[in-house]
Design a protein around this motif. Sequence first.
Motif, short mmCIF file in Angstrom:
data_model
loop_
_atom_site.label_atom_id
_atom_site.label_comp_id
_atom_site.label_asym_id
_atom_site.label_seq_id
_atom_site.Cartn_x
_atom_site.Cartn_y
_atom_site.Cartn_z
N SER A 29 49.59 -29.59 35.21
CA SER A 29 50.42 -30.57 35.92
C SER A 29 51.89 -30.19 35.78
N SER A 30 52.26 -29.78 34.62
CA SER A 30 53.62 -29.33 34.33
C SER A 30 53.57 -28.46 33.09
N LEU A 31 54.69 -27.85 32.77
CA LEU A 31 54.74 -26.99 31.61
C LEU A 31 56.03 -27.28 30.86
N GLN A 32 55.91 -27.35 29.55
CA GLN A 32 57.07 -27.65 28.72
C GLN A 32 57.35 -26.49 27.78
N TRP A 33 58.63 -26.35 27.44
CA TRP A 33 59.04 -25.39 26.42
C TRP A 33 59.68 -26.16 25.27
N TYR A 34 59.28 -25.78 24.06
CA TYR A 34 59.79 -26.39 22.85
C TYR A 34 60.39 -25.31 21.94
N ARG A 35 61.30 -25.75 21.08
CA ARG A 35 61.81 -24.89 20.01
C ARG A 35 61.54 -25.62 18.69
N GLN A 36 61.02 -24.87 17.72
CA GLN A 36 60.68 -25.45 16.43
C GLN A 36 61.34 -24.64 15.33
N GLU A 37 62.03 -25.34 14.42
CA GLU A 37 62.66 -24.69 13.28
C GLU A 37 61.81 -24.99 12.04
N PRO A 38 61.90 -24.13 11.02
CA PRO A 38 61.09 -24.32 9.81
C PRO A 38 61.26 -25.71 9.22
N GLY A 39 60.14 -26.37 8.90
CA GLY A 39 60.20 -27.69 8.28
C GLY A 39 60.45 -28.82 9.24
N GLY A 85 59.64 -30.65 13.37
CA GLY A 85 58.72 -30.71 14.49
C GLY A 85 59.31 -30.03 15.71
N PRO A 86 58.48 -29.74 16.71
CA PRO A 86 58.99 -29.12 17.95
C PRO A 86 59.95 -30.06 18.67
#
Lengths: 114, 113
Positions: free
Chosen positions: B30-40, B42-43
């Motif tokens: 339906s859609s696509l998301q991009w996330y960035r996650q750093e150590p410790g 959540g996205p």
Amino acid sequence: DAGVTQSPTHLIKTRGQHVTLRCSPISGHKSVSWYQQVLGQGPQFIFQYYEKEERGRGNFPDRFSARQFPNYSSELNVNALLLGDSALYLCASSLWTGTNQPQHFGDGTRLSIL
Amino acid sequence: TQLLEQSPQFLSIQEGENLTVYCNSSSVFSSLQWYRQEPGEGPVLLVTVVTGGEVKKLKRLTFQFGDARKDSSLHITAAQPGDTGLYLCAGVTGGTSYGKLTFGQGTILTVHP
């Protein structure tokens, strides 16, 4: 406003034990989802709850269960823990359910099984 | 089972270089998301792309959704050390009563000063 809060932040258990993880959504958010993130992989969907009802379930065994309370907070329960359950457990909240709702993640609970 | 393949898994570059991360699937989302996650942590959601062929820009980051809504790319121009992190793509499926994210395995980006 406070973001999604999860407790505890870290937890160490032994095989065979059970664990309860807790999540408080962003104020006003009625939907909560749970994800498991094993080290080196992307998160995997476990459950979605909305208005205290389960709306979706991922490919996880029956040892995993969850519930949502009237205040929209949620608990994830895992029974008969296995070594492979060691992971970061993430909770995400959204205003309501559905594909158009952006999900906001907490910082997770790091569960280690010895 | 819907799968999202991300490539490359690891990327180590110098500050100022450009890079592209790819996210591919045989399924339509339906859609696509991009996330960035750093150590410790959540996205954190960076962007959602909904329409096939859609291009969105966020400062030095350019996101594209494939015409068939099965693939996406993230391009970073002139990378900086602050861009270091785990980048995750996630396909959205479900309907009005249910929304599920299917994540790729992630791309670990390290930008050296």
